[in-house]
Design an enzyme around this catalytic site. Structure first.
Site, mmCIF file in Angstrom:
data_model
loop_
_atom_site.group_PDB
_atom_site.id
_atom_site.type_symbol
_atom_site.label_atom_id
_atom_site.label_comp_id
_atom_site.label_asym_id
_atom_site.label_seq_id
_atom_site.Cartn_x
_atom_site.Cartn_y
_atom_site.Cartn_z
ATOM 1 N N ASP A 98 0.087 -19.860 12.020
ATOM 2 C CA ASP A 98 1.248 -20.282 12.516
ATOM 3 C C ASP A 98 1.566 -20.170 13.893
ATOM 4 O OD1 ASP A 98 4.307 -20.155 13.103
ATOM 5 O OD2 ASP A 98 4.406 -21.099 11.202
ATOM 6 N N HIS B 2 1.013 -1.182 0.123
ATOM 7 C CA HIS B 2 -0.181 0.034 0.080
ATOM 8 C C HIS B 2 0.907 1.304 -0.093
ATOM 9 C CE1 HIS B 2 0.844 0.829 4.184
ATOM 10 N NE2 HIS B 2 0.712 -0.337 4.750
ATOM 11 N N SER C 20 3.483 -5.072 6.754
ATOM 12 C CA SER C 20 2.924 -4.896 5.393
ATOM 13 C C SER C 20 3.852 -4.986 4.345
ATOM 14 C CB SER C 20 2.330 -3.346 5.380
ATOM 15 O OG SER C 20 1.449 -3.161 6.365
#
Length: 409
Positions: A351, A228, A366
């Site tokens: 996980d 992003h 991110s």
């Protein structure tokens, strides 16, 4: 007898028209259903056959021409029911077969804007009155100041020097609003508080932060990260890039994510300059490394387009306290075939090691690359605020398409 024949013909004619009308209604209904069934945007590899959706065909309306940069081109196609009834126009993104190094390593960004971003407007007390010259002239929040009296403005200091030194004269502000150039004449007023000339504008010219590398192109050392864009913290606007440096990051702690409170990778910049930024887009940031960073894959892997992405097991690669990228298990739980933003599919962290260390997805992750069946299919972009074990991912093709458009510009 003749009358009955006419009655029969009339009845038969009415039935025929009813049948035709029913067929038309059926085709219209089928077209409506097909419109929802066929994606608005489709991605295919170069020289591969275009997908067929049962009774729906795609008719090419123009030939794609590859730009070279990014190896992707968008062309138009008409989706037709039974090859006859037009349904919609579809964008077809054609990609070259490409291999990329998945990332997973952290990087720091020192970001300087092209122009200065308006992040606030406040009144100035002048001669006993509260006034805002900037707002009264027409300038608004999220505008970008690019010049004053024809002089390029890229820092807060440059703007402040021209405003305070105007002596009360009118200044012409060059503004970019949603990409459109505008000009506004502003006459700064003298502040009662300190005697300085002011416009009522609050602006920002730089920012810094950390994120994760998504991929590196083995041919050019160019990279993409975040999944992003870098946006202003106050306005949420995409910040226009003038220049940016990529530096190394050291992790010194992790704030675990909790419901309603996103977690965070805590770190600091070191003195190692790794490269430069070249672009800031809605689908991620882009740049060039001066050399292959530590922790890179030994071999590049093939990319997987969205039609290959399946709900089910996958892996993300990210860097925690040990300093090098590692694989962690996730599950793709939902896909959005018509999404073109940064939230193309939903993932869930499965996980146990990652859950115990971070609580799920945290700020700083991110851009973490997502691999499924050995192919690079996308990147982590956002966390769900109320459930840190879940978040969003972006398709790798959307990051590549933005990269291609960036270099074309």
């Amino acid at each position: 007898m003749v009358k009955s024949k006419f009655n029969l013909i009339a009845k038969f004619g009415n039935k025929m028209w009813y049948a035709v009308f029913g067929l038309v209604l059926s085709m219209v209904a089928a077209a409506g259903a097909a419109d929802a069934f066929v994606p608005n945007e489709i991605s295919v590899f170069r020289d591969d056959a275009w997908p067929v959706y049962h009774f729906i065909t795609l008719d090419r309306t123009e030939e794609p021409a590859f730009s070279g940069a990014g190896d992707v081109q968008t062309t138009k196609a008409d989706a037709k029911l039974f090859g006859v009834l037009p349904i919609k126009q579809v964008d077809v993104n054609t990609f070259a077969h490409k291999k990329l190094y998945p990332g997973g390593m952290l990087f720091g960004v020192k970001f300087y804007t092209k122009g200065v971003l308006v992040v606030g407007l406040s009144d100035v007390e002048s001669q006993g009155n509260a006034v805002n010259p900037a707002y009264q002239s027409g300038i608004r929040l999220r505008d970008i100041v690019v010049s004053i009296n024809g002089k390029a403005i890229n820092t807060v200091e440059e703007m402040a020097a021209l405003v305070t030194g105007c002596g009360g004269s009118s200044l012409q502000f060059g503004i970019s609003r949603n990409g459109q150039p505008m000009t506004f004449d502003i006459t700064p007023v003298k502040s009662d508080a300190d005697g300085e000339y002011k416009t009522g504008l609050w602006v920002r010219d730089s920012t810094a932060g950390i994120g994760t590398v998504t991929f590196i192109d083995p041919e050019t050392n160019s990279f993409a990260g975040l999944g992003h864009g870098i946006c202003d913290v106050d306005t949420g606007e995409l910040m226009p890039l003038l220049k940016g440096a990529v530096v190394g990051v050291r992790i010194n702690g992790i704030n675990r994510g909790l419901s309603g409170k996103p977690g965070e990778l805590k770190g600091y910049f070191n003195q190692d300059r790794l490269g430069s930024l070249t672009g800031n887009t809605d689908a991620g940031v882009y740049g060039i490394f001066s050399g292959m960073p530590d922790g890179a894959f030994k071999e590049p892997v093939s990319i997987g387009l969205q039609n290959e992405v399946q709900e089910g097991a996958a892996q993300i690669y990210c860097t925690l306290s040990d300093g090098l990228p590692k694989a962690y298990d996730i599950e793709i739980v939902k896909r959005n075939k018509n999404s073109t933003d940064t939230k193309n599919f939903v993932i869930r962290v499965t996980d146990e090691k990652l859950l115990s260390e971070t609580g799920g997805i945290v700020q700083g992750m991110s851009g973490s690359p997502i691999l499924q069946n050995g192919k690079l299919i996308g990147a982590v972009t956002h966390v769900l605020i109320n459930d840190p074990t879940r978040g969003y991912g972006i398709y790798i093709e959307n990051m590549l398409k933005n990269m291609s458009q960036l270099y074309e510009e």
